[in-house]
Design an enzyme around this catalytic site. Structure first.
Site, short mmCIF file in Angstrom:
data_model
loop_
_atom_site.label_atom_id
_atom_site.label_comp_id
_atom_site.label_asym_id
_atom_site.label_seq_id
_atom_site.Cartn_x
_atom_site.Cartn_y
_atom_site.Cartn_z
N ASN A 130 41.10 -6.78 -12.41
CA ASN A 130 41.27 -5.45 -11.82
C ASN A 130 41.09 -5.49 -10.30
O ASN A 130 42.03 -5.27 -9.53
CB ASN A 130 40.24 -4.51 -12.46
CG ASN A 130 40.45 -3.04 -12.10
OD1 ASN A 130 40.00 -2.17 -12.83
ND2 ASN A 130 41.14 -2.72 -11.03
N THR A 131 39.87 -5.83 -9.85
CA THR A 131 39.54 -5.65 -8.44
C THR A 131 40.47 -6.42 -7.50
O THR A 131 40.89 -5.89 -6.47
CB THR A 131 38.08 -6.10 -8.19
OG1 THR A 131 37.24 -5.46 -9.15
CG2 THR A 131 37.61 -5.71 -6.80
N LYS A 148 37.12 -2.53 -25.84
CA LYS A 148 36.54 -3.60 -25.01
C LYS A 148 35.08 -3.26 -24.84
O LYS A 148 34.73 -2.27 -24.19
CB LYS A 148 37.24 -3.69 -23.66
CG LYS A 148 36.71 -4.87 -22.84
CD LYS A 148 37.66 -5.19 -21.71
CE LYS A 148 37.15 -4.72 -20.37
NZ LYS A 148 36.00 -5.49 -19.88
N GLY A 186 34.07 -7.91 -9.99
CA GLY A 186 34.30 -7.52 -8.60
C GLY A 186 33.90 -8.56 -7.58
O GLY A 186 34.02 -8.32 -6.37
#
Ligand SMILES: CC(=O)[C@@H](O)[C@H](O)COP(=O)(O)O
Length: 260
Positions: free
Chosen positions: A206-207, A96, A157
């Site tokens: 993710n976050t 990635k 994020g």
């Protein structure tokens, strides 16, 4: 099923391995998400000494594919070197590719990204580039040989969800043969559902899970939302209209076409 460089996966959610309150919660959340692919930051994990030790053991126990990433790289050279290290360490051609251009927004540098992708593809890598919603950049990446492209929804994020819906719709329409994954900025399960409803093949996040009050429950919620969004897309969403249309137009004819 979603296809990533010739491999089939039933889950349309890829998940990150950072920011969880504990290793056990990370493992439980990843399991609850149903994700079959996790992304791992080579720079972060090697710097913290996690790869090769307990962290790697936890990932191995999950029995998922690993997509190493070049998070934190800020130049072509840095990204290429990190990708080479990742290939050695994880024994995978997948990378990635992330080259950050702006420190405040963590916005990818499109010029460095295209250059690094070109170098890596020539070197045999299967590149998953993290980019903005710019169509021309995505077309350049496709022309270089990227079979998967990962535009952001919003800055990493930020949890803002899909900010530039029109541009992402256009990218989907113009790149029908590329596997498109929305990566970064998703904050709520409904954001993931929206991405899938737009026809995106998968999401990476993710976050929003790691920082939730209950990461395991949130991972499950994202899993359900991804399934709902994809099912809605496959069912054929009706387009929005500028006018009202009564849903019960004529008493006694409940179906939209005549039934004999
Ligand atoms: C681009 C990148 O590194 C992503 O893997 C990111 O970590 C996911 O973004 P969110 O943390 O905003 O979901």
């Amino acid at each position: 099923m979603v296809q990533l460089y010739g491999k089939q996966f039933s889950s349309r959610m890829l998940i990150g391995t950072a920011l969880y309150p504990s290793p056990a919660i990370m493992q439980a959340a990843i399991r609850a998400s149903g994700a079959e692919i996790v992304t791992v930051s080579l720079r972060r994990e090697t710097a913290g000494g996690r790869v090769g030790s307990n962290f790697w053991e936890l990932i191995r126990e999950l029995d998922v594919a690993v997509l190493p990433n070049t998070a934190g790289c800020r130049s072509v050279q840095e990204a290429v070197t990190t990708a080479e290290l990742a290939r050695e360490l994880f024994d995978t051609p997948w990378i990635k590719l992330e080259v950050i251009g702006d420190d405040e927004t963590l916005q990818p540098d499109p010029i460095a990204l295209v250059e690094a992708a070109s170098i890596l593809i020539k070197d045999g890598f299967e590149v998953f580039p993290y980019c903005t919603e710019d169509l021309t950049v995505a077309q350049r990446l496709r022309d270089l040989g990227c079979k998967v492209i990962m535009p952001w929804a919003a800055p990493i994020g930020s949890a803002r969800g899909i900010v530039n819906r029109d541009a992402l719709k256009l990218m989907r329409a113009r790149l029908p043969d590329v596997t498109l994954v929305i990566d970064a900025g998703l904050g709520a399960p409904s954001h993931a559902a929206e991405a899938l409803e737009l026809g995106y093949d998968a999401v990476l996040l993710n976050t929003a899970v790691a920082k939730a009050a209950d990461p395991v429950a949130m991972a499950r919620a994202f899993r359900l939302a991804v399934d709902a969004g994809r099912t809605g897309y496959e069912a054929g969403l009706m387009g929005p209209r500028d006018f009202a249309s009564p849903s019960t137009p004529v008493v006694g004819t409940p179906f939209w076409h005549a039934v004999s």
